[in-house]
Enzyme design. Structure first.
Site, mmCIF file in Angstrom:
data_model
loop_
_atom_site.group_PDB
_atom_site.id
_atom_site.type_symbol
_atom_site.label_atom_id
_atom_site.label_comp_id
_atom_site.label_asym_id
_atom_site.label_seq_id
_atom_site.Cartn_x
_atom_site.Cartn_y
_atom_site.Cartn_z
ATOM 1 N N GLU A 34 -64.054 53.360 83.399
ATOM 2 C CA GLU A 34 -64.585 52.134 83.595
ATOM 3 C C GLU A 34 -65.345 51.836 82.486
ATOM 4 O OE1 GLU A 34 -64.305 50.205 86.218
ATOM 5 O OE2 GLU A 34 -62.992 51.402 87.404
ATOM 6 N N CYS A 179 -52.660 37.463 89.686
ATOM 7 C CA CYS A 179 -53.467 36.053 89.422
ATOM 8 C C CYS A 179 -53.898 35.908 88.067
ATOM 9 C CB CYS A 179 -54.766 35.994 90.440
ATOM 10 S SG CYS A 179 -55.566 34.828 90.401
ATOM 11 N N CYS A 186 -48.146 33.110 91.937
ATOM 12 C CA CYS A 186 -48.331 32.637 93.224
ATOM 13 C C CYS A 186 -47.592 32.979 94.372
ATOM 14 C CB CYS A 186 -48.835 31.129 93.027
ATOM 15 S SG CYS A 186 -50.167 30.690 91.933
ATOM 16 N N CYS A 189 -48.303 36.324 95.765
ATOM 17 C CA CYS A 189 -49.648 36.578 95.987
ATOM 18 C C CYS A 189 -49.745 36.693 97.473
ATOM 19 C CB CYS A 189 -50.507 35.495 95.353
ATOM 20 S SG CYS A 189 -52.345 36.214 95.554
ATOM 21 N N CYS A 195 -55.112 30.106 99.331
ATOM 22 C CA CYS A 195 -56.020 30.116 98.102
ATOM 23 C C CYS A 195 -56.141 28.519 97.867
ATOM 24 C CB CYS A 195 -54.880 30.364 96.841
ATOM 25 S SG CYS A 195 -55.790 30.201 95.198
#
Length: 318
Positions: A34, A179, A186, A189, A195
């Site tokens: 991370e 995205c 899209c 998605c 959205c």
């Protein structure tokens, strides 16, 4: 179906499952990944992550290393303060154990709210919101939000009661692979039908781009002293630009006789641009200090412009 449920189902079928830090509850490995992933793409992180684990398989090994050893491995990954903070945090963890809540993890050097929540979710299953760059983009478009405070509130509201690990991974996967900033996909998605940005044809507007400003330029002259295939370098003070790394000394007075100008090197930082003007000067003997052989440059803790400069000198000497 709820937003979180759609993402969890999508991640199980289409998300990323083969990243080297997945499939573990080891907080050391999760924390390492991370921190490396902050402001850096996955493809760039993977080889560094693997090298770190080979060299430092546990937090004790990382804590016992010198800062120079850590920065040598970090060299090329950028944002060197992250490497220094990683080392500082490793020493805290080695002494006190790994913190087990996001609130406690956020107190480690170099760990912010979003990174702490991700570590706590993947290592301990703690339910908490993340808001890195990929997640901001997903939520900004899905709900037509632009302010940071509103995005955090929405991220908190959307948290599922169960499956936080899969949901957290789904958010980052969706932002990284579907995205995307440019040319989002899209058509595949899982939340396209809900959205707001897609419905209102505002995909290119969200998230709102930061106002671009002209970056100031700073200039510095490096005195590149060379003797018998080696160059004098000095360790940069920390904190500061390239703190803890090795660079040629800066020239503050008049150049020595016989110094030759080399092509300038331009390097961009977040808040300014740096133009480096190297002056090459061959000397008859070595002074005190560290003399780095040109063929050793790739193994040293050097910022990218120094590696580029020494690479040019190496090529010219052949």
């Amino acid at each position: 179906m709820r937003f979180a449920d759609k993402l969890i189902r999508w991640q199980r079928r289409h998300g990323r499952h083969d990243l080297p830090w997945q499939g573990t509850r080891d907080p050391y490995r999760i924390w390492l990944s991370e921190v490396m992933l902050q402001q850096t793409q996955v493809s760039a992180v993977i080889p560094y992550y693997r090298r770190f684990l080979r060299r430092f398989p546990d937090v004790g090994g990382l804590a016992a290393a010198s800062e120079e050893e850590v920065l040598e491995l970090w060299s090329g990954l950028g944002y060197y303060a992250r490497g220094r903070n990683l080392h500082r945090a490793a020493r805290v963890i080695a002494q006190h154990g790994f913190p087990r809540t996001a609130q406690e993890i956020a107190e480690l050097p170099g760990v912010g709210r979003s990174t702490a929540a991700a570590i706590a979710a993947f290592a301990f299953g703690e339910r908490g919101a993340i808001l890195d760059g990929n997640v901001k983009r997903v939520l900004a478009r899905a709900f037509a939000l632009s302010d940071e405070e509103g995005l955090w509130r929405q991220a908190e509201r959307l948290l599922p009661a169960h499956g936080i690990e899969t949901y957290t991974q789904a958010l980052t996967d969706l932002g990284a692979t579907v995205c995307t900033r440019r040319k989002p996909r899209c058509e595949i998605c899982p939340i396209a039908s809900d959205c707001v940005a897609r419905k209102e044809k505002r995909i290119d507007e969200l998230p709102a781009p930061r106002a671009r400003r002209e970056l100031p330029e700073r200039r510095v002259t490096w005195l590149v002293l060379r003797h018998d295939g080696a160059v004098l370098v000095e360790r940069r003070p920390a904190p500061g630009i390239w703190g803890g790394l090795w660079c040629p000394p800066e020239l503050l007075g008049k150049p020595p006789a016989g110094a030759r100008k080399l092509p300038p090197i331009d390097h961009g930082f977040t808040h300014f641009r740096l133009r480096i003007k190297p002056l090459l000067c061959d000397v008859h003997r070595k002074t005190e200090g560290r003399w780095l052989r040109l063929d050793e440059a790739d193994a040293a803790a050097l910022p990218a412009p120094v590696k580029a400069l020494l690479g040019r000198l190496r090529e010219a000497a052949r």
